[in-house]
Design a protein around this motif. Sequence first.
Motif, PDB file in Angstrom:
ATOM      1  N   LEU A  38     -23.473 -18.544  82.423  1.00 44.49           N
ATOM      2  CA  LEU A  38     -22.900 -19.353  81.458  1.00 44.49           C
ATOM      3  C   LEU A  38     -21.834 -18.261  80.935  1.00 44.49           C
ATOM      4  CD1 LEU A  38     -22.562 -21.623  79.559  1.00 44.49           C
ATOM      5  CD2 LEU A  38     -24.359 -20.874  77.982  1.00 44.49           C
ATOM      6  N   GLY A  39     -20.604 -18.778  80.732  1.00 42.27           N
ATOM      7  CA  GLY A  39     -19.388 -17.815  80.130  1.00 42.27           C
ATOM      8  C   GLY A  39     -18.880 -16.972  81.337  1.00 42.27           C
ATOM      9  N   ILE A 124     -15.355 -32.585  76.170  1.00 46.23           N
ATOM     10  CA  ILE A 124     -15.507 -31.107  76.310  1.00 46.23           C
ATOM     11  C   ILE A 124     -16.679 -30.679  77.422  1.00 46.23           C
ATOM     12  CG2 ILE A 124     -16.760 -29.009  75.390  1.00 46.23           C
ATOM     13  CD1 ILE A 124     -15.184 -29.984  72.770  1.00 46.23           C
ATOM     14  N   ILE A 125     -17.712 -31.405  77.529  1.00 48.00           N
ATOM     15  CA  ILE A 125     -18.771 -31.385  78.196  1.00 48.00           C
ATOM     16  C   ILE A 125     -18.464 -31.655  79.788  1.00 48.00           C
ATOM     17  CG2 ILE A 125     -21.185 -32.341  78.928  1.00 48.00           C
ATOM     18  CD1 ILE A 125     -21.765 -32.742  75.944  1.00 48.00           C
ATOM     19  N   LYS A 126     -17.669 -32.922  79.929  1.00 49.91           N
ATOM     20  CA  LYS A 126     -17.138 -33.044  81.313  1.00 49.91           C
ATOM     21  C   LYS A 126     -16.059 -31.873  81.590  1.00 49.91           C
ATOM     22  CE  LYS A 126     -17.462 -38.143  81.393  1.00 49.91           C
ATOM     23  NZ  LYS A 126     -16.610 -39.523  81.272  1.00 49.91           N
ATOM     24  N   ALA A 127     -15.161 -31.399  80.768  1.00 47.66           N
ATOM     25  CA  ALA A 127     -14.364 -30.261  81.024  1.00 47.66           C
ATOM     26  C   ALA A 127     -15.083 -29.009  81.479  1.00 47.66           C
ATOM     27  CB  ALA A 127     -13.393 -29.898  79.895  1.00 47.66           C
ATOM     28  N   LYS A 128     -16.290 -28.726  81.111  1.00 46.34           N
ATOM     29  CA  LYS A 128     -17.101 -27.782  81.569  1.00 46.34           C
ATOM     30  C   LYS A 128     -17.948 -27.811  82.697  1.00 46.34           C
ATOM     31  CE  LYS A 128     -17.221 -25.395  77.511  1.00 46.34           C
ATOM     32  NZ  LYS A 128     -16.666 -23.981  77.473  1.00 46.34           N
ATOM     33  N   GLY A 129     -17.593 -29.036  83.672  1.00 42.93           N
ATOM     34  CA  GLY A 129     -17.964 -29.146  84.796  1.00 42.93           C
ATOM     35  C   GLY A 129     -18.875 -30.310  85.088  1.00 42.93           C
ATOM     36  N   THR A 155     -27.167 -26.357  80.682  1.00 42.42           N
ATOM     37  CA  THR A 155     -26.504 -27.443  80.392  1.00 42.42           C
ATOM     38  C   THR A 155     -26.835 -27.822  78.698  1.00 42.42           C
ATOM     39  OG1 THR A 155     -27.157 -28.374  82.508  1.00 42.42           O
ATOM     40  CG2 THR A 155     -26.701 -29.823  80.570  1.00 42.42           C
ATOM     41  N   ILE A 158     -24.447 -25.605  76.833  1.00 42.39           N
ATOM     42  CA  ILE A 158     -23.180 -26.184  76.811  1.00 42.39           C
ATOM     43  C   ILE A 158     -23.151 -27.294  75.912  1.00 42.39           C
ATOM     44  CG2 ILE A 158     -21.421 -27.306  78.145  1.00 42.39           C
ATOM     45  CD1 ILE A 158     -22.392 -25.334  80.518  1.00 42.39           C
ATOM     46  N   ASP A 161     -23.252 -26.376  72.063  1.00 38.07           N
ATOM     47  CA  ASP A 161     -22.117 -25.690  71.918  1.00 38.07           C
ATOM     48  C   ASP A 161     -20.910 -26.638  71.633  1.00 38.07           C
ATOM     49  OD1 ASP A 161     -20.194 -23.389  71.326  1.00 38.07           O
ATOM     50  OD2 ASP A 161     -19.435 -24.043  73.114  1.00 38.07           O
ATOM     51  N   ALA A 162     -20.826 -27.647  72.523  1.00 35.41           N
ATOM     52  CA  ALA A 162     -19.635 -28.839  72.369  1.00 35.41           C
ATOM     53  C   ALA A 162     -19.933 -29.746  71.129  1.00 35.41           C
ATOM     54  CB  ALA A 162     -20.023 -29.578  73.609  1.00 35.41           C
TER      55      ALA A 162
END
Length: 179
Positions: A38-39, A124-129, A155, A158, A161-162
Amino acid sequence: MKFQKRYIISAAIVLALGAAVYVNWQFTSAPSVRSKELGAASYVNATPASTADEAKQTASLSRETTDYFSSERTKRQAAQDKVLDEAKEIFDMENANADDISEAQKNVEKILKNFTIQESIEGIIKAKGFSECLCWISDEGVTVVVPESELNDATVLIADDAVISHYDVSYENISVVGA
């Protein structure tokens, strides 16, 4: 006497430092198979270095999972449309009192605000993969649903955070579940 205390203290410090270096080396030794962190930074134009499992996981969702996400989106939209239609009826009534109109206006504002926040969190969550995501905001908290195959500790971090970045809620009131 003073001279001996100085040597004893220096020796203790050297031993403590040596022990700290050894423990640090033991815990940070790199595993043979690098896992996705992560990150972790990556170049924009770089090709993704994913394992075969990750490729299978994100390539396609099962038909059931895809149907679940689309049906839940439809249900959520229908519920929001129902509240908006009821508010519109109150606005159109000629004999509606000011309290009813004020309450309807507050409901419309709340629905629109929550809908915007839900869409932002999902984006945002979709943009994170993640291949798919749903978000619900209620008075009790926020629920985020991701595919079961993509649910793990990272998960949850993420999603938390979103949610925290777009909605004022404590971590205890965020629920991340798999579908």
